[in-house]
Design an enzyme around this catalytic site. Structure first.
Site, PDB file in Angstrom:
ATOM      1  N   GLU A 196       2.359   1.683  25.981  1.00  0.00           N
ATOM      2  CA  GLU A 196       2.098   1.687  24.535  1.00  0.00           C
ATOM      3  C   GLU A 196       1.167   0.528  24.154  1.00  0.00           C
ATOM      4  OE1 GLU A 196       3.377   4.061  22.459  1.00  0.00           O
ATOM      5  OE2 GLU A 196       2.050   3.100  21.018  1.00  0.00           O
ATOM      6  N   GLN A 250       4.134   3.447  12.630  1.00  0.00           N
ATOM      7  CA  GLN A 250       4.994   4.593  12.398  1.00  0.00           C
ATOM      8  C   GLN A 250       6.251   4.092  11.666  1.00  0.00           C
ATOM      9  OE1 GLN A 250       5.603   7.555  11.724  1.00  0.00           O
ATOM     10  NE2 GLN A 250       4.766   8.412  13.623  1.00  0.00           N
ATOM     11  N   SER A 287       0.833  -1.206   0.000  1.00  0.00           N
ATOM     12  CA  SER A 287       0.000   0.000   0.000  1.00  0.00           C
ATOM     13  C   SER A 287       0.865   1.252   0.000  1.00  0.00           C
ATOM     14  CB  SER A 287      -0.936  -0.010   1.208  1.00  0.00           C
ATOM     15  OG  SER A 287      -0.219  -0.225   2.404  1.00  0.00           O
ATOM     16  N   GLU A 324       0.987   5.612   0.745  1.00  0.00           N
ATOM     17  CA  GLU A 324       0.354   6.745   1.430  1.00  0.00           C
ATOM     18  C   GLU A 324       0.693   8.063   0.725  1.00  0.00           C
ATOM     19  OE1 GLU A 324       0.325   6.658   5.745  1.00  0.00           O
ATOM     20  OE2 GLU A 324       0.986   8.744   5.763  1.00  0.00           O
ATOM     21  N   PHE A 346      11.684  14.615  10.668  1.00  0.00           N
ATOM     22  CA  PHE A 346      10.471  13.798  10.899  1.00  0.00           C
ATOM     23  C   PHE A 346      10.750  12.765  11.985  1.00  0.00           C
ATOM     24  CE2 PHE A 346       8.504  13.785   6.297  1.00  0.00           C
ATOM     25  CZ  PHE A 346       8.182  15.119   6.446  1.00  0.00           C
ATOM     26  N   HIS A 402       4.997   5.615  21.139  1.00  0.00           N
ATOM     27  CA  HIS A 402       4.597   6.982  20.792  1.00  0.00           C
ATOM     28  C   HIS A 402       5.361   7.944  21.704  1.00  0.00           C
ATOM     29  CE1 HIS A 402       2.038  10.585  20.780  1.00  0.00           C
ATOM     30  NE2 HIS A 402       1.645  10.194  19.578  1.00  0.00           N
ATOM     31  N   ASP A 454      -2.466  15.444  16.219  1.00  0.00           N
ATOM     32  CA  ASP A 454      -1.677  16.261  17.148  1.00  0.00           C
ATOM     33  C   ASP A 454      -2.218  17.672  17.147  1.00  0.00           C
ATOM     34  OD1 ASP A 454       0.331  14.407  18.016  1.00  0.00           O
ATOM     35  OD2 ASP A 454       1.051  14.429  15.935  1.00  0.00           O
ATOM     36  N   THR A 465      -3.650  11.240   3.789  1.00  0.00           N
ATOM     37  CA  THR A 465      -3.559  11.773   5.152  1.00  0.00           C
ATOM     38  C   THR A 465      -4.537  12.923   5.373  1.00  0.00           C
ATOM     39  OG1 THR A 465      -1.815  13.340   4.608  1.00  0.00           O
ATOM     40  CG2 THR A 465      -1.112  11.148   5.330  1.00  0.00           C
ATOM     41  N   GLN A 510      15.325  16.217   5.797  1.00  0.00           N
ATOM     42  CA  GLN A 510      13.886  16.215   6.086  1.00  0.00           C
ATOM     43  C   GLN A 510      13.504  15.000   6.954  1.00  0.00           C
ATOM     44  OE1 GLN A 510      11.525  14.865   2.786  1.00  0.00           O
ATOM     45  NE2 GLN A 510       9.904  16.345   3.160  1.00  0.00           N
ATOM     46  N   ALA A 543      -3.285  18.153  10.355  1.00  0.00           N
ATOM     47  CA  ALA A 543      -3.446  18.383  11.784  1.00  0.00           C
ATOM     48  C   ALA A 543      -4.574  19.377  12.021  1.00  0.00           C
ATOM     49  CB  ALA A 543      -2.147  18.922  12.372  1.00  0.00           C
ATOM     50  N   TYR A 597       3.081   2.045  17.120  1.00  0.00           N
ATOM     51  CA  TYR A 597       4.395   2.674  17.271  1.00  0.00           C
ATOM     52  C   TYR A 597       5.426   1.670  17.808  1.00  0.00           C
ATOM     53  CZ  TYR A 597       1.372   6.671  16.679  1.00  0.00           C
ATOM     54  OH  TYR A 597       0.448   7.547  16.163  1.00  0.00           O
ATOM     55  N   HIS A 648       3.651  -0.875   3.872  1.00  0.00           N
ATOM     56  CA  HIS A 648       2.946   0.382   3.600  1.00  0.00           C
ATOM     57  C   HIS A 648       4.011   1.457   3.372  1.00  0.00           C
ATOM     58  CE1 HIS A 648      -0.381   3.288   3.888  1.00  0.00           C
ATOM     59  NE2 HIS A 648       0.390   4.039   4.652  1.00  0.00           N
TER      60      HIS A 648
HETATM   61  P1  FAD Z   1      -3.754   7.491  20.292  1.00  0.00           P
HETATM   62  O1  FAD Z   1      -3.880   6.069  19.920  1.00  0.00           O
HETATM   63  O2  FAD Z   1      -4.942   8.153  20.881  1.00  0.00           O
HETATM   64  O3  FAD Z   1      -2.492   7.597  21.280  1.00  0.00           O
HETATM   65  C1  FAD Z   1      -1.840   8.830  21.547  1.00  0.00           C
HETATM   66  C2  FAD Z   1      -1.070   8.711  22.864  1.00  0.00           C
HETATM   67  O4  FAD Z   1      -2.012   8.668  23.951  1.00  0.00           O
HETATM   68  C3  FAD Z   1      -0.232   7.424  23.015  1.00  0.00           C
HETATM   69  O5  FAD Z   1       0.917   7.744  23.754  1.00  0.00           O
HETATM   70  C4  FAD Z   1      -1.155   6.492  23.807  1.00  0.00           C
HETATM   71  O6  FAD Z   1      -0.435   5.523  24.529  1.00  0.00           O
HETATM   72  C5  FAD Z   1      -1.828   7.487  24.728  1.00  0.00           C
HETATM   73  N1  FAD Z   1      -3.156   7.063  25.192  1.00  0.00           N
HETATM   74  C6  FAD Z   1      -4.123   6.458  24.495  1.00  0.00           C
HETATM   75  N2  FAD Z   1      -5.219   6.271  25.253  1.00  0.00           N
HETATM   76  C7  FAD Z   1      -4.942   6.788  26.472  1.00  0.00           C
HETATM   77  C8  FAD Z   1      -5.667   6.910  27.692  1.00  0.00           C
HETATM   78  N3  FAD Z   1      -6.912   6.448  27.816  1.00  0.00           N
HETATM   79  N4  FAD Z   1      -5.054   7.496  28.752  1.00  0.00           N
HETATM   80  C9  FAD Z   1      -3.786   7.972  28.652  1.00  0.00           C
HETATM   81  N5  FAD Z   1      -3.044   7.883  27.512  1.00  0.00           N
HETATM   82  C10 FAD Z   1      -3.616   7.297  26.448  1.00  0.00           C
HETATM   83  N6  FAD Z   1      -1.497  12.569  11.997  1.00  0.00           N
HETATM   84  C11 FAD Z   1      -2.273  13.434  11.319  1.00  0.00           C
HETATM   85  O7  FAD Z   1      -2.500  14.569  11.795  1.00  0.00           O
HETATM   86  N7  FAD Z   1      -2.818  13.103  10.116  1.00  0.00           N
HETATM   87  C12 FAD Z   1      -2.634  11.886   9.543  1.00  0.00           C
HETATM   88  O8  FAD Z   1      -3.158  11.611   8.461  1.00  0.00           O
HETATM   89  C13 FAD Z   1      -1.806  10.939  10.230  1.00  0.00           C
HETATM   90  N8  FAD Z   1      -1.578   9.713   9.730  1.00  0.00           N
HETATM   91  C14 FAD Z   1      -0.819   8.801  10.436  1.00  0.00           C
HETATM   92  C15 FAD Z   1      -0.626   7.519   9.904  1.00  0.00           C
HETATM   93  C16 FAD Z   1       0.137   6.574  10.601  1.00  0.00           C
HETATM   94  C17 FAD Z   1       0.321   5.207  10.018  1.00  0.00           C
HETATM   95  C18 FAD Z   1       0.730   6.928  11.853  1.00  0.00           C
HETATM   96  C19 FAD Z   1       1.573   5.932  12.597  1.00  0.00           C
HETATM   97  C20 FAD Z   1       0.542   8.198  12.380  1.00  0.00           C
HETATM   98  C21 FAD Z   1      -0.239   9.146  11.683  1.00  0.00           C
HETATM   99  N9  FAD Z   1      -0.465  10.439  12.196  1.00  0.00           N
HETATM  100  C22 FAD Z   1      -1.243  11.331  11.496  1.00  0.00           C
HETATM  101  C23 FAD Z   1       0.171  10.880  13.446  1.00  0.00           C
HETATM  102  C24 FAD Z   1      -0.745  10.696  14.671  1.00  0.00           C
HETATM  103  O9  FAD Z   1      -1.900  11.509  14.561  1.00  0.00           O
HETATM  104  C25 FAD Z   1       0.056  11.108  15.902  1.00  0.00           C
HETATM  105  O10 FAD Z   1       1.097  10.195  16.130  1.00  0.00           O
HETATM  106  C26 FAD Z   1      -0.733  11.348  17.181  1.00  0.00           C
HETATM  107  O11 FAD Z   1       0.160  11.937  18.150  1.00  0.00           O
HETATM  108  C27 FAD Z   1      -1.281  10.096  17.839  1.00  0.00           C
HETATM  109  O12 FAD Z   1      -2.309   9.561  17.159  1.00  0.00           O
HETATM  110  P2  FAD Z   1      -2.881   8.092  17.548  1.00  0.00           P
HETATM  111  O13 FAD Z   1      -4.063   7.881  16.712  1.00  0.00           O
HETATM  112  O14 FAD Z   1      -1.809   7.095  17.517  1.00  0.00           O
HETATM  113  O15 FAD Z   1      -3.310   8.396  19.070  1.00  0.00           O
END
Ligand code: FAD
Length: 291
Positions: free
Chosen positions: A162, A180, A15, A17, A220, A153, A109, A48, A216, A51, A149, A270
């Site tokens: 995690e 990631q 796949s 992205e 990242f 993360h 984020d 994607t 770059q 933010a 991750y 991916h």
């Molecule tokens: P979550 O799964 O919610 O986790 C975030 C953090 O919170 C982790 O440390 C987790 O352990 C913690 N956590 C979760 N639940 C709880 C809880 N109940 N209590 C306390 N802590 C908790 N970003 C964009 O803006 N746009 C995109 O299109 C995009 N695409 C991505 C694609 C991939 C494959 C990846 C790996 C990342 C992508 N991101 C994107 C980045 C992502 O949005 C960030 O990494 C963001 O900081 C975390 O998103 P998440 O969905 O993993 O969050």
């Protein structure tokens, strides 16, 4: 088609992205890239989401064009922290109305340029809540992916944390995960082993970032906590201002990384394409016979 079903049927997935470009030239370039990469018959492609919802309309438009005009299975990324639940349901309803069946459910984020950013009242705080919302409102209509991750993360204090919260997303109804980027496969193998021990058994697809611009990617990688092996830094730094050399080393490195992953039975690859086709095409060619 639903990616969850395709992963079961195909056995191995490839796949790509993309991100939604800001200019008409960028869009033209993106669709040329998609045209080139379509020849590799990917299982799916994904787009994607900016933010804080900044690309809401552009993501939707690119997803729609890929679905309707290019004819590839496409997954829309969706982040939840900047939207109310009603807005999220509206976005999802709209995707359903145009036939999109795949969503990567993310938290997102805080936008870096918005220091006074506040999530709206009642917004989903974590990706798990978005997965729950999708399942509550749409049942099994969408195939849902989530992020994972292998190195943890940046906000997770340790790997137990995690895995614990990754598992919550899976229990909420995620069908598969995309990782990631990482550059040392040992992080991925250790992560998958821990997940299996924790009872997580959805496909965890490794995210591959071919390096074509070292400066770059260094930026990242440090933002998302991905370690670049010292041996790779040592090869890249002396040539970082020579794009052809960087790309040559980056493609060679990613090819070896993918070979090792395939030999170790990963469910797919991916590629983070950054809207360019060359590196991915070359890596794919190098992997001929393995996929
Ligand atoms: P979550 O799964 O919610 O986790 C975030 C953090 O919170 C982790 O440390 C987790 O352990 C913690 N956590 C979760 N639940 C709880 C809880 N109940 N209590 C306390 N802590 C908790 N970003 C964009 O803006 N746009 C995109 O299109 C995009 N695409 C991505 C694609 C991939 C494959 C990846 C790996 C990342 C992508 N991101 C994107 C980045 C992502 O949005 C960030 O990494 C963001 O900081 C975390 O998103 P998440 O969905 O993993 O969050």
């Amino acid at each position: 088609m639903k990616i969850g079903d395709l992963l079961k049927e195909r056995g191995f997935s490839v796949s790509f992205e993309f991100f939604p470009p800001k200019t008409p030239e960028g869009e033209k370039q993106l669709f040329e890239t998609i045209g080139e990469l379509k020849k590799l018959k990917p299982t799916f492609v994904s787009v994607t989401y900016g933010a804080g919802g900044s690309t809401r309309d552009r993501t939707r438009e690119i997803v729609r064009r890929i679905h309707e005009n290019v004819g590839l299975t496409v997954m829309a990324h969706l982040t939840c922290i900047a939207h109310t639940k009603e807005e999220l349901v509206d976005i999802l309803r709209d995707y359903k109305s145009i036939g999109i069946e795949n969503i990567l459910a993310l938290r997102g984020d805080v936008p870096r340029d918005k220091l006074d950013f506040r999530s709206p009242q009642g917004a989903c705080k974590y990706a798990k809540e978005l997965v729950e919302l999708i399942r509550e409102e749409f049942g099994d209509y969408f195939s849902v992916g989530v992020a994972s991750y292998p190195e943890g993360h940046p906000e997770s204090p340790n790997m137990e944390w995690e895995i614990r919260f990754f598992k919550e997303k899976v229990l909420a109804g995620a069908d598969f995960s995309i990782t990631q980027m990482f550059f040392d496969n040992r992080y991925y193998y250790n992560f998958v082993e821990r997940c299996t021990k924790a009872g997580i058994n959805i496909p965890i697809i490794p995210g591959i970032m071919p390096i074509t611009n070292f400066k770059q990617i260094k930026k990242f990688a440090s933002m998302c906590g991905a370690t670049i092996p010292q041996s790779l830094i040592d090869r890249m730094e002396p040539v970082e201002d020579k794009p052809e050399e960087v790309a040559r080393i980056g493609i060679e490195f990613a090819t070896k990384q993918c070979e090792d992953l395939i030999r170790n039975g990963v469910p797919g690859l991916h590629f983070y394409t950054l809207n360019r086709s060359r590196a991915t095409l070359e890596i794919y060619k190098n992997l001929k016979g393995l996929i």
